[in-house]
Design a protein around this motif. Structure first.
Motif, PDB file in Angstrom:
ATOM      1  N   ASP A  66       0.849  -1.181   0.000  1.00  0.00           N
ATOM      2  CA  ASP A  66       0.000   0.000   0.000  1.00  0.00           C
ATOM      3  C   ASP A  66       0.889   1.236   0.000  1.00  0.00           C
ATOM      4  OD1 ASP A  66       0.969   0.240   2.592  1.00  0.00           O
ATOM      5  OD2 ASP A  66      -0.851  -0.527   3.523  1.00  0.00           O
ATOM      6  N   ILE A  67       0.334   2.400   0.270  1.00  0.00           N
ATOM      7  CA  ILE A  67       1.100   3.636   0.186  1.00  0.00           C
ATOM      8  C   ILE A  67       2.263   3.665   1.169  1.00  0.00           C
ATOM      9  CG2 ILE A  67      -0.412   4.880   1.802  1.00  0.00           C
ATOM     10  CD1 ILE A  67       0.028   7.385   0.070  1.00  0.00           C
ATOM     11  N   THR A  68       2.096   3.031   2.337  1.00  0.00           N
ATOM     12  CA  THR A  68       3.180   3.039   3.322  1.00  0.00           C
ATOM     13  C   THR A  68       4.360   2.178   2.846  1.00  0.00           C
ATOM     14  OG1 THR A  68       2.279   1.145   4.570  1.00  0.00           O
ATOM     15  CG2 THR A  68       1.501   3.339   5.159  1.00  0.00           C
ATOM     16  N   GLY A  69       4.062   1.046   2.215  1.00  0.00           N
ATOM     17  CA  GLY A  69       5.122   0.191   1.690  1.00  0.00           C
ATOM     18  C   GLY A  69       5.820   0.815   0.502  1.00  0.00           C
ATOM     19  N   VAL A  70       5.056   1.426  -0.399  1.00  0.00           N
ATOM     20  CA  VAL A  70       5.627   2.062  -1.589  1.00  0.00           C
ATOM     21  C   VAL A  70       6.500   3.242  -1.186  1.00  0.00           C
ATOM     22  CG1 VAL A  70       5.101   3.256  -3.751  1.00  0.00           C
ATOM     23  CG2 VAL A  70       3.688   1.332  -3.016  1.00  0.00           C
ATOM     24  N   ALA A  71       6.046   4.013  -0.192  1.00  0.00           N
ATOM     25  CA  ALA A  71       6.834   5.157   0.286  1.00  0.00           C
ATOM     26  C   ALA A  71       8.187   4.697   0.812  1.00  0.00           C
ATOM     27  CB  ALA A  71       6.068   5.900   1.381  1.00  0.00           C
ATOM     28  N   GLY A  72       8.212   3.565   1.515  1.00  0.00           N
ATOM     29  CA  GLY A  72       9.471   3.022   2.009  1.00  0.00           C
ATOM     30  C   GLY A  72      10.386   2.581   0.890  1.00  0.00           C
ATOM     31  N   GLY A  86       1.470   0.685   9.022  1.00  0.00           N
ATOM     32  CA  GLY A  86       2.793   0.990   8.463  1.00  0.00           C
ATOM     33  C   GLY A  86       3.748   1.513   9.518  1.00  0.00           C
ATOM     34  N   ILE A  87       3.246   2.361  10.408  1.00  0.00           N
ATOM     35  CA  ILE A  87       4.085   2.906  11.479  1.00  0.00           C
ATOM     36  C   ILE A  87       4.586   1.797  12.395  1.00  0.00           C
ATOM     37  CG2 ILE A  87       4.042   4.320  13.577  1.00  0.00           C
ATOM     38  CD1 ILE A  87       2.103   6.191  12.106  1.00  0.00           C
ATOM     39  N   VAL A  88       3.675   0.900  12.790  1.00  0.00           N
ATOM     40  CA  VAL A  88       4.045  -0.191  13.702  1.00  0.00           C
ATOM     41  C   VAL A  88       5.081  -1.104  13.044  1.00  0.00           C
ATOM     42  CG1 VAL A  88       3.214  -2.232  14.948  1.00  0.00           C
ATOM     43  CG2 VAL A  88       1.854  -0.131  14.921  1.00  0.00           C
ATOM     44  N   ARG A  89       4.853  -1.446  11.777  1.00  0.00           N
ATOM     45  CA  ARG A  89       5.798  -2.320  11.070  1.00  0.00           C
ATOM     46  C   ARG A  89       7.186  -1.681  10.984  1.00  0.00           C
ATOM     47  NH1 ARG A  89       1.651  -3.520   7.056  1.00  0.00           N
ATOM     48  NH2 ARG A  89       0.837  -5.623   7.359  1.00  0.00           N
ATOM     49  N   LYS A  90       7.224  -0.412  10.574  1.00  0.00           N
ATOM     50  CA  LYS A  90       8.512   0.249  10.372  1.00  0.00           C
ATOM     51  C   LYS A  90       9.219   0.529  11.699  1.00  0.00           C
ATOM     52  CE  LYS A  90       6.803   2.441   6.121  1.00  0.00           C
ATOM     53  NZ  LYS A  90       7.538   1.618   5.178  1.00  0.00           N
ATOM     54  N   ALA A  91       8.447   0.850  12.735  1.00  0.00           N
ATOM     55  CA  ALA A  91       9.039   1.159  14.034  1.00  0.00           C
ATOM     56  C   ALA A  91       9.573  -0.095  14.718  1.00  0.00           C
ATOM     57  CB  ALA A  91       8.022   1.849  14.932  1.00  0.00           C
ATOM     58  N   SER A  92       8.845  -1.208  14.558  1.00  0.00           N
ATOM     59  CA  SER A  92       9.259  -2.454  15.216  1.00  0.00           C
ATOM     60  C   SER A  92      10.291  -3.232  14.415  1.00  0.00           C
ATOM     61  CB  SER A  92       8.036  -3.344  15.453  1.00  0.00           C
ATOM     62  OG  SER A  92       7.473  -3.777  14.223  1.00  0.00           O
ATOM     63  N   GLY A  93      10.270  -3.035  13.097  1.00  0.00           N
ATOM     64  CA  GLY A  93      11.185  -3.777  12.234  1.00  0.00           C
ATOM     65  C   GLY A  93      10.813  -5.242  12.107  1.00  0.00           C
ATOM     66  N   VAL A 107      14.096   5.695   6.451  1.00  0.00           N
ATOM     67  CA  VAL A 107      13.758   6.889   7.234  1.00  0.00           C
ATOM     68  C   VAL A 107      12.695   7.729   6.528  1.00  0.00           C
ATOM     69  CG1 VAL A 107      14.638   9.049   8.201  1.00  0.00           C
ATOM     70  CG2 VAL A 107      16.030   6.969   8.310  1.00  0.00           C
ATOM     71  N   GLY A 108      12.903   7.978   5.236  1.00  0.00           N
ATOM     72  CA  GLY A 108      11.942   8.760   4.464  1.00  0.00           C
ATOM     73  C   GLY A 108      10.583   8.097   4.421  1.00  0.00           C
ATOM     74  N   GLY A 109      10.574   6.770   4.249  1.00  0.00           N
ATOM     75  CA  GLY A 109       9.315   6.034   4.216  1.00  0.00           C
ATOM     76  C   GLY A 109       8.582   6.115   5.542  1.00  0.00           C
ATOM     77  N   PHE A 110       9.344   6.044   6.642  1.00  0.00           N
ATOM     78  CA  PHE A 110       8.724   6.148   7.962  1.00  0.00           C
ATOM     79  C   PHE A 110       8.108   7.529   8.170  1.00  0.00           C
ATOM     80  CE2 PHE A 110       8.890   7.131  12.535  1.00  0.00           C
ATOM     81  CZ  PHE A 110       8.115   6.088  13.021  1.00  0.00           C
ATOM     82  N   ILE A 111       8.823   8.577   7.717  1.00  0.00           N
ATOM     83  CA  ILE A 111       8.314   9.942   7.862  1.00  0.00           C
ATOM     84  C   ILE A 111       7.036  10.127   7.051  1.00  0.00           C
ATOM     85  CG2 ILE A 111       8.783  12.374   7.358  1.00  0.00           C
ATOM     86  CD1 ILE A 111      11.734  11.794   7.991  1.00  0.00           C
ATOM     87  N   ILE A 112       7.046   9.645   5.795  1.00  0.00           N
ATOM     88  CA  ILE A 112       5.858   9.753   4.943  1.00  0.00           C
ATOM     89  C   ILE A 112       4.678   9.009   5.574  1.00  0.00           C
ATOM     90  CG2 ILE A 112       4.843   9.056   2.738  1.00  0.00           C
ATOM     91  CD1 ILE A 112       6.642  11.391   2.369  1.00  0.00           C
ATOM     92  N   THR A 113       4.948   7.806   6.101  1.00  0.00           N
ATOM     93  CA  THR A 113       3.889   7.013   6.735  1.00  0.00           C
ATOM     94  C   THR A 113       3.336   7.726   7.962  1.00  0.00           C
ATOM     95  OG1 THR A 113       4.948   4.960   5.989  1.00  0.00           O
ATOM     96  CG2 THR A 113       3.354   4.776   7.777  1.00  0.00           C
ATOM     97  N   LEU A 114       4.228   8.303   8.751  1.00  0.00           N
ATOM     98  CA  LEU A 114       3.822   9.032   9.951  1.00  0.00           C
ATOM     99  C   LEU A 114       2.954  10.236   9.573  1.00  0.00           C
ATOM    100  CD1 LEU A 114       4.504   8.639  13.003  1.00  0.00           C
ATOM    101  CD2 LEU A 114       6.195  10.468  12.730  1.00  0.00           C
ATOM    102  N   VAL A 115       3.412  10.973   8.570  1.00  0.00           N
ATOM    103  CA  VAL A 115       2.671  12.151   8.107  1.00  0.00           C
ATOM    104  C   VAL A 115       1.314  11.743   7.541  1.00  0.00           C
ATOM    105  CG1 VAL A 115       2.643  13.938   6.320  1.00  0.00           C
ATOM    106  CG2 VAL A 115       4.696  13.582   7.686  1.00  0.00           C
ATOM    107  N   TYR A 116       1.296  10.661   6.772  1.00  0.00           N
ATOM    108  CA  TYR A 116       0.062  10.154   6.176  1.00  0.00           C
ATOM    109  C   TYR A 116      -0.963   9.819   7.260  1.00  0.00           C
ATOM    110  CZ  TYR A 116      -2.938   7.013   3.378  1.00  0.00           C
ATOM    111  OH  TYR A 116      -3.989   6.406   2.753  1.00  0.00           O
TER     112      TYR A 116
END
Length: 414
Positions: free
Chosen positions: A69-75, A319-326, A81-90
């Protein structure tokens, strides 16, 4: 690819996400400037809505992984880092709108029961508001948890009565039409009001918000990728286009019908009183039926928009949980966590009924415009995978109006 029932469901779901309570205030914002801003909005509504949402959809479609989805594509494009920021902002662009609708739905029901049904003490105590907000937000969250297919179907069902309401009200107002709108046609604006260009500048964010369905675009893109693969762009673009055409026809007919029965001075009064156009019209023409219809329309509008925005907020949360937890956490566990956490927050906000909702809406709108207007254009010109979608004139058009919307929104906040 023939048009099918699934396409119709998605078309109506996009309409349902976009056309919420904002449409009840669009005639007020647009009408204060007279005829010319209304005509310009009529001209801009479809291309601006279609091009921006198609751009966001193409951003998600450009990643060939059907599940991204948009969070995965942004990453994938902007890095970890950029993908996490975009996901957070989204997430923080969409979730505040869910909270706004939670408060609005609760207040609308309480107001309806108190004023239209005559139960003066309904919702007056803290305990009763806790229970009312619990039931309303809880029902919507349960529907949301049942899955994307259930949400889109219910939204498509809610759209039918909402479209009918708007058209019936627009037709109901025809006997009250007059020529006031055609008086004082000038690029300098109407007497006693803001200048035409100033009014148009301020109404752009309202128009963007009124037609915004970006929270459900990512879900649409993923659905079409899984179903049609390489042909997903063609199908998704057709769905977005048809939904936008319905939006523009219904909303602008409603807007012009309101404008033709009122004067710019009336719109200024409605704006000062901070009431919806239906409430103002009901008071002006002594139409009790509209006083009953107005809260029902608002309730239906906010309910379906709540569901559509929740889908986008859930994507952002997951997306935030996935990216933050790894960690690769299962979709089911993430969805359960999302619905519990967002329910508790939405319930609390609906109960508290805070007076900072306009600020939250303004800030959320600012970020949403950046993601909808600017981010896809940047990606199209930055990454080779999106090279096929480059068009300099479309890009300039979208960026210019994105900047206009952002500056006007900032002015509104200040």
């Amino acid at each position: 690819m023939k048009w099918n029932k699934d396409d119709t469901t998605w078309t109506l779901s996009l309409f349902g996400t976009a056309i919420g309570a904002g449409v009840l205030f669009l005639p007020i914002s647009a009408g204060m400037g007279g005829l010319i801003p209304l005509i310009i909005i009529l001209i801009l509504a479809y291309p601006l809505t279609f091009l921006t949402h198609r751009g966001l959809c193409r951003f998600v479609l450009s990643d060939k992984n059907p599940s991204d989805d948009i969070t995965g594509v942004a990453g994938n494009y902007f890095g970890k880092v950029g993908g996490f920021i975009i996901t957070l902002v989204y997430f923080f662009a969409i979730f505040p709108i869910v909270l706004i609708y939670s408060v609005g739905i609760t207040n609308t029901l309480i107001s309806f029961v108190v004023h239209q049904m005559g139960y003066e003490n309904f919702g007056s105590s803290s305990l009763s508001r806790i229970i009312i907000s619990l039931i309303l937000v809880g029902i919507l969250m349960i529907i949301s948890y049942l899955g994307e297919n259930v949400v889109t179907k219910i939204m498509s069902y809610l759209v039918y009565p909402f479209i009918a309401f708007l058209i019936i009200v627009a037709l109901f107002l025809i006997p009250q039409w007059n020529t006031s709108l055609f008086e004082h046609i000038s690029f300098s604006g109407v007497p006693g009001g803001h200048g035409m260009w100033f009014t148009l500048w301020l109404v752009i964010p309202v128009m963007v918000f009124s037609f915004n369905h970006s929270p459900i675009i990512s879900s649409l893109a993923v659905h079409e990728k899984k179903r049609y693969g390489e042909l997903a762009d063609k199908k998704a673009s057709k769905i977005i286009s048809r939904s936008n055409i319905i939006m523009v026809i219904v909303v602008m007919f409603f807007t012009f019908s309101c404008a033709l029965c009122l004067t710019p001075h009336d719109f200024a009064l409605a704006n000062k009183q901070n009431i919806s156009i239906l409430s103002y019209v009901a008071n002006k023409f002594n139409a009790p039926i509209l006083e009953i219809i107005a809260p029902i329309v608002a309730f239906v509008a906010m309910s379906k928009s709540f569901l559509g925005h929740y889908l986008g907020a859930r994507e952002g949360f997951n997306g935030i949980v996935r990216k933050a937890s790894g960690k690769n956490i299962s979709e089911k566990k993430l969805n359960i966590a999302a619905v519990i956490i967002m329910f508790l927050i939405a319930w609390f906000v609906a109960y508290e009924n805070p007076n900072i909702l306009n600020i939250i809406e303004g800030i959320g709108g600012l970020v949403l415009v950046a993601i909808l207007f600017l981010m896809p254009i940047y990606a199209i010109w930055r990454y080779p995978a999106l090279k096929a979608y480059r068009n300099i004139w479309i890009s300039i058009f979208v960026v210019v109006f994105g900047i206009i919307a952002i500056t006007a929104a900032i002015y509104g906040l200040v």
